[in-house]
Write a protein that holds these residues in place. Structure first.
Motif, mmCIF file in Angstrom:
data_model
loop_
_atom_site.group_PDB
_atom_site.id
_atom_site.type_symbol
_atom_site.label_atom_id
_atom_site.label_comp_id
_atom_site.label_asym_id
_atom_site.label_seq_id
_atom_site.Cartn_x
_atom_site.Cartn_y
_atom_site.Cartn_z
ATOM 1 N N SER A 3 0.816 -1.219 0.000
ATOM 2 C CA SER A 3 0.000 0.000 0.000
ATOM 3 C C SER A 3 0.848 1.266 0.000
ATOM 4 N N TYR B 168 1.692 2.598 2.639
ATOM 5 C CA TYR B 168 1.206 3.339 3.804
ATOM 6 C C TYR B 168 1.814 2.835 5.112
ATOM 7 N N THR C 212 -4.250 1.059 6.644
ATOM 8 C CA THR C 212 -3.797 2.166 5.798
ATOM 9 C C THR C 212 -4.313 3.453 6.425
ATOM 10 N N THR D 280 -3.130 4.161 -3.120
ATOM 11 C CA THR D 280 -3.862 3.940 -1.869
ATOM 12 C C THR D 280 -4.605 5.196 -1.444
#
Length: 413
Positions: A215, A217, A233, A258
């Motif tokens: 992601s 993140y 996330t 994302t």
């Protein structure tokens, strides 16, 4: 995508089958106390002790199922509101060098410390006492162990969501390690904490390991009793990690993808609050896009530009008043000044006031300068002067000069 808020609530309910009703009960007890605190602060009282107690009550309500501790904390908060002489709660402790004497949670003292350090750094003022309270993360091993312990929550087992503690301490560490003025301040003035190059490198390595490669993140991790580890996330944690590292992070295409996918989710796992946009979150999104713009392709640019345009339209036509004010959202912001700060920050970040900062479109905004001045005059008319309002004013003055100075007519003789 995973509904993280539902996952968290499900785990709390597994820990305590009465979780939902208990949370509602205590929220109803806390609400009138929060309103009373706001009224007292609006009258010019700092209410620092009560403010700390309120922050901890909110943490207990939102991140734990520890009802007995919350009940006592609410009682202590109510008692504290009877006395408006609370300036003492803003001072550094001579015992361990901490700030936030009414906090029982260590991570909240760390959060208070970094705010105090920023203020002292601006004034080039040394702290009075060593930072002995920072001992849990004063060594590389201690820092790594503490962060590892907080990264993964097992809410179903212990009724504790560790996200807030993880976010507060990692944000403080990022300021200490990556903001040059704070890093220099620690090295020059702070006793009880040796911020070496090796410490900074070890923290950077831990952050890199925390970032999810799929992601792009950062976020809290959640253990499940009957499933795999879930890596959330988190827009807020990701924003801070990108911002403090000045965009020098990996996986930019994944970060963009994302961020775009989170658009309609609920903060902190999305852009929205109570089903609508919010300038705090708009600013997070805009800064993430700005920091990584040169690292992604035209397709990502086109998607992001469309969304930024929609955020701008919402900011100007929904979140603002005709006279240059920002509408406060008491369910999100702690002060009116905060509503102004994040609205101004969003407009500033996307280059609405300054065309040289406009990274996402070739469109120009000739009305930007006049709106900048209108916001300044609105803030002065409403006597907004708390820390966040002052920070907003600094950004406005940097963008269009001081529009609030009276222009005296030149006398002819």
């Amino acid at each position: 995508m995973i509904d993280y808020n539902s996952l968290i609530n499900k785990q709390f309910c597994a820990f305590d089958q009465n979780y939902i009703s208990q949370q509602k009960k205590f929220a109803s007890q806390l609400s009138p106390l929060e309103e009373k605190l706001s009224r007292l602060q609006a009258q010019g009282n700092s209410m620092a002790a009560s403010d700390q107690r309120m922050i901890e009550c909110k943490w207990l309500l939102q991140y734990t199922a520890d009802w007995s501790t919350l009940q006592k904390a609410i009682s202590d908060l109510a008692e504290s509101l009877k006395n408006t002489d609370q300036d003492w709660a803003e001072e550094q402790s001579p015992v361990d060098g901490s700030w936030g004497p009414c906090y029982s949670q260590w991570f909240l003292k760390v959060d208070a410390m970094i705010d105090a350090v920023n203020e002292m750094a601006d004034e080039d003022e040394a702290p009075e006492y060593p930072f002995d309270f920072m001992a849990p993360i004063a060594t590389i091993e201690g820092m790594q162990n503490w962060l590892n312990d907080q990264r993964t929550s097992k809410i179903y087992a212990d009724g504790l969501d560790r996200r807030d503690a993880l976010g507060a301490v990692s944000a403080a560490l990022s300021e200490m390690c990556f903001k040059s003025e704070i890093r220099d301040y620690f090295r020059q003035y702070v006793k009880g904490f040796d911020l070496t190059d090796d410490y900074i490198a070890a923290y950077k390595a831990w952050l890199d390991d925390w970032q999810d490669s799929q992601s792009g993140y950062w976020g809290a991790w959640f253990d499940q009793a009957d499933g795999p580890l879930v890596k959330s996330t988190d827009l807020s944690l990701t924003f801070h990690n990108i911002s403090y590292q000045h965009g020098k992070v990996a996986y930019w295409p994944q970060i963009f993808a994302t961020t775009l996918a989170l658009r309609d989710g609920a903060y902190p796992y999305g852009w929205k609050h109570n089903g609508d946009f919010n300038n705090h979150n708009n600013y997070d999104v805009a800064k993430i896009f700005a920091q990584g713009w040169s690292s992604v392709d035209d397709a990502a640019h086109q998607q992001a530009s469309t969304d930024i345009g929609e955020l701008l339209d919402w900011c100007l036509n929904v979140s603002m008043t005709a006279d240059g004010g920002f509408i406060d959202d008491t369910s999100f912001y702690n002060s009116v000044g905060a509503a102004y700060y994040y609205g101004v920050s969003f407009l500033d970040e996307i280059g609405y006031f300054d065309p040289s900062k406009c990274f996402w479109t070739d469109e120009t905004f000739p009305e930007g300068q006049s709106l900048c001045c209108k916001i300044q005059k609105n803030m002065k008319a409403h006597h907004l002067d708390d820390d966040e309002a002052e920070a907003a004013m600094e950004k406005l003055v940097a963008a269009c000069g001081d529009c609030t100075k009276s222009k005296k007519r030149r006398m002819l003789h």
